[in-house]
Scaffold this motif. Structure first.
Motif, short mmCIF file in Angstrom:
data_model
loop_
_atom_site.label_atom_id
_atom_site.label_comp_id
_atom_site.label_asym_id
_atom_site.label_seq_id
_atom_site.Cartn_x
_atom_site.Cartn_y
_atom_site.Cartn_z
N GLU A 1 -35.58 -32.45 -95.82
CA GLU A 1 -34.89 -31.23 -96.22
C GLU A 1 -35.27 -30.80 -97.65
N PRO A 2 -36.54 -30.46 -97.87
CA PRO A 2 -37.01 -30.13 -99.22
C PRO A 2 -36.31 -28.94 -99.86
N LEU A 3 -35.84 -27.98 -99.06
CA LEU A 3 -35.16 -26.82 -99.63
C LEU A 3 -33.88 -27.22 -100.36
N LEU A 4 -33.29 -28.33 -99.95
CA LEU A 4 -32.10 -28.84 -100.63
C LEU A 4 -32.44 -29.92 -101.64
N LEU A 5 -33.24 -30.89 -101.21
CA LEU A 5 -33.44 -32.09 -102.00
C LEU A 5 -34.29 -31.83 -103.24
N VAL A 6 -35.28 -30.96 -103.15
CA VAL A 6 -36.14 -30.71 -104.32
C VAL A 6 -35.36 -30.06 -105.46
N ASP B 1 -21.51 -30.76 -94.40
CA ASP B 1 -21.66 -29.35 -94.77
C ASP B 1 -21.43 -29.23 -96.27
N GLY B 2 -22.51 -29.09 -97.02
CA GLY B 2 -22.42 -29.04 -98.48
C GLY B 2 -21.52 -27.93 -99.00
N PRO B 3 -21.74 -26.67 -98.57
CA PRO B 3 -20.87 -25.58 -99.06
C PRO B 3 -19.40 -25.80 -98.75
N THR B 4 -19.10 -26.33 -97.55
CA THR B 4 -17.71 -26.59 -97.19
C THR B 4 -17.12 -27.69 -98.07
N ALA B 5 -17.90 -28.74 -98.33
CA ALA B 5 -17.43 -29.83 -99.19
C ALA B 5 -17.14 -29.31 -100.60
N ILE B 6 -18.02 -28.46 -101.11
CA ILE B 6 -17.82 -27.92 -102.46
C ILE B 6 -16.58 -27.03 -102.49
N TYR B 7 -16.47 -26.16 -101.51
CA TYR B 7 -15.34 -25.22 -101.48
C TYR B 7 -14.01 -25.97 -101.37
N THR B 8 -13.96 -26.98 -100.51
CA THR B 8 -12.73 -27.76 -100.33
C THR B 8 -12.38 -28.51 -101.61
N THR B 9 -13.38 -29.10 -102.25
CA THR B 9 -13.14 -29.86 -103.47
C THR B 9 -12.66 -28.95 -104.60
N ILE B 10 -13.21 -27.76 -104.71
CA ILE B 10 -12.76 -26.80 -105.72
C ILE B 10 -11.27 -26.50 -105.55
N LYS B 11 -10.83 -26.39 -104.30
CA LYS B 11 -9.44 -26.04 -104.02
C LYS B 11 -8.49 -27.23 -104.19
N LEU B 12 -8.96 -28.45 -103.87
CA LEU B 12 -8.05 -29.59 -103.81
C LEU B 12 -8.24 -30.59 -104.96
N ALA B 13 -9.47 -30.88 -105.33
CA ALA B 13 -9.71 -31.90 -106.37
C ALA B 13 -10.91 -31.51 -107.22
N SER C 1 -26.76 -35.10 -100.70
CA SER C 1 -27.70 -36.22 -100.55
C SER C 1 -27.73 -36.69 -99.10
N TYR C 2 -26.55 -36.82 -98.49
CA TYR C 2 -26.50 -37.29 -97.10
C TYR C 2 -27.01 -36.23 -96.13
N MET C 3 -26.80 -34.95 -96.45
CA MET C 3 -27.38 -33.90 -95.62
C MET C 3 -28.90 -34.02 -95.61
N ALA C 4 -29.46 -34.27 -96.77
CA ALA C 4 -30.92 -34.41 -96.86
C ALA C 4 -31.41 -35.66 -96.15
N LEU C 5 -30.53 -36.68 -96.06
CA LEU C 5 -30.92 -37.95 -95.44
C LEU C 5 -30.51 -38.05 -93.97
N SER D 1 -22.53 -30.58 -89.22
CA SER D 1 -22.81 -29.19 -89.59
C SER D 1 -24.23 -29.00 -90.11
N ALA D 2 -25.00 -30.04 -90.20
CA ALA D 2 -26.35 -29.94 -90.76
C ALA D 2 -27.28 -29.23 -89.77
N VAL D 3 -27.22 -27.89 -89.79
CA VAL D 3 -28.00 -27.06 -88.86
C VAL D 3 -29.27 -26.59 -89.54
N PRO D 4 -30.42 -26.61 -88.85
CA PRO D 4 -30.69 -27.21 -87.53
C PRO D 4 -31.26 -28.60 -87.64
#
Length: 396
Positions: free
Chosen positions: A42-47, A158-170, A183-187, A347-350
């Motif tokens: 997943e170079p578009l994310l990991l790089v 799902d990176g965006p979902t994780a970020i959005y949830t964390t912003i709201k809760l912690a 990192s795990y999405m890329a792996l 959620s790691a599509v595709p």
């Protein structure tokens, strides 16, 4: 000698001598760059993440994201704390980029495979079990309920979902959780085969979905798929807005992006902008800023390590949950399903679907299950965003 001394002080060499942990972080950044460039994980994310991490750990560059007074104006943040803090606090900490990325994801997503195989969509819901399992476990390890929910959402892959949830809760955990999620999405090409190897056998992996379709054809074929693909985002957006309003920023823009794609020529310019220019720019800024949170001070501590370990567990449980849901289904159904379909409930599509398809082809060169895997994979995107909305509603 004074000139040489000043030249030496200008460099970051002495800082690295005084803080050798910086060298470890730079090594990790190089390793992630290797995975993204050489291994094509997943170079578009990991790089962008790896390079953001690299430049953030060079002392004196003011490229690392740090904790600052959030009452400062954006001008003061940029002037006193550097451009990366400006990007982080204006685009990520505000919750702006995650929905924008969902807009682009929706514009790139074809819901056709899911609509043609609706029964497979349920395995996208089953794969969310990792979120709630780790939530409960994290509370037992001393995290607050809000922190545990932010940690568990990593299991949705799902990176965006994780970020959005964390912003709201912690929000104080945003850095390490964003690191773990992306990192795990890329792996995914490493983690899914590992879990599949532990939880399945060869006989299950040889189940051919196309042969199953021939043996047990659908009794209700879709007559007008294109009309259904236009109505689907409108309907889902409306239903989610009524039932889980807190997930509308994510689901709403996901569905809007998909709608402008499916309408066709009349909204072609909107589709092109959402899927190309906007998404690419958002990915660059998000990746660099997330990587810039990975400084030695923020990364090398017990809390971050626990979050990364917990995130991996959530990820693995979500994959296994989808697989075992398929196994249970196969006990009662004549029309069998390949367990790899359940493994793609993330959620790691595709990416997850591609990995599942490659595993299937290794066991049987004629077993092409990409379109079936996408049905579960796409539903996982919706499922993780709805799960995030439920957590925000109850705990926010």
């Amino acid at each position: 000698m004074e000139l040489l001394e000043k030249l030496y002080q200008m460099t970051a060499i002495q800082n690295m001598v005084d803080e050798p942990q910086i060298l470890l972080m730079i090594f990790i950044a190089f390793f992630l760059l290797y995975l993204g460039i050489k291994k094509q994980y997943e170079p578009l994310l990991l790089v962008p993440i790896a390079f953001g991490m690299l430049i953030a750990n060079f002392p004196g560059g003011q490229m690392g994201v740090e904790k600052i007074d959030e009452n400062l104006t954006l001008y003061q943040i940029a002037r006193d704390h550097g451009i990366m803090n400006f990007v982080y606090y204006s685009l990520i900490k505000t919750g702006f980029l995650p929905p924008i990325i969902f807009l682009g994801v929706g514009a790139l997503t074809d819901f056709g495979p899911m609509l043609r195989n609706l029964r497979l969509a349920f395995f996208g819901a089953a794969a969310q079990i990792g979120i709630f399992t780790v939530l409960i476990s994290a509370v037992a390890f001393g995290f607050t309920l809000k922190e545990a929910a932010a940690l568990g959402i990593i299991g949705g892959a799902d990176g965006p979902t994780a970020i959005y949830t964390t912003i709201k809760l912690a929000p104080h955990l945003l850095g390490p959780i964003a690191i773990a999620a992306y990192s795990y999405m890329a792996l995914v090409p490493v983690i899914i085969p590992l879990v599949v190897r532990i939880t399945t056998n060869k006989k299950e992996l040889l189940i051919n979905m196309k042969q199953q379709d021939k043996l047990y054809p659908s009794r209700r074929p879709i007559k007008d798929l294109q009309t259904l693909k236009i109505l689907f985002p409108i309907g889902v957006g409306t239903i989610v807005a009524l039932l889980v309003p807190s997930s509308v920023p994510l689901i709403g823009l996901l569905m809007f992006g998909n709608l402008v794609k499916e309408i066709g020529v009349s909204t072609g310019r909107l589709h092109k902008a959402a899927s190309d220019t906007i998404l690419n720019a958002a990915t660059i800024f998000l990746g660099l800023a997330v990587g810039a949170t990975m400084t030695a001070k923020a990364f090398l501590n017990m809390e971050t390590i626990m979050i990364i370990v917990g995130g991996f567990i959530a990820f693995a449980i979500s994959i296994a949950g989808g697989i075992y849901a398929v196994k249970v289904y196969n006990l009662f159904a004549k029309k069998k399903i390949n367990p790899l379909i359940g493994a793609t409930g993330l959620s790691a599509v595709p990416m997850a679907s591609r990995v599942a398809n490659e595993i299937a082809l290794k066991h049987d060169p004629n077993n092409h299950l990409l379109q079936y895997a996408m049905a579960s994979n796409i539903s996982g995107v919706i499922g993780s965003a709805v799960a995030a909305g439920v957590l925000i509603s109850f705990l926010g």
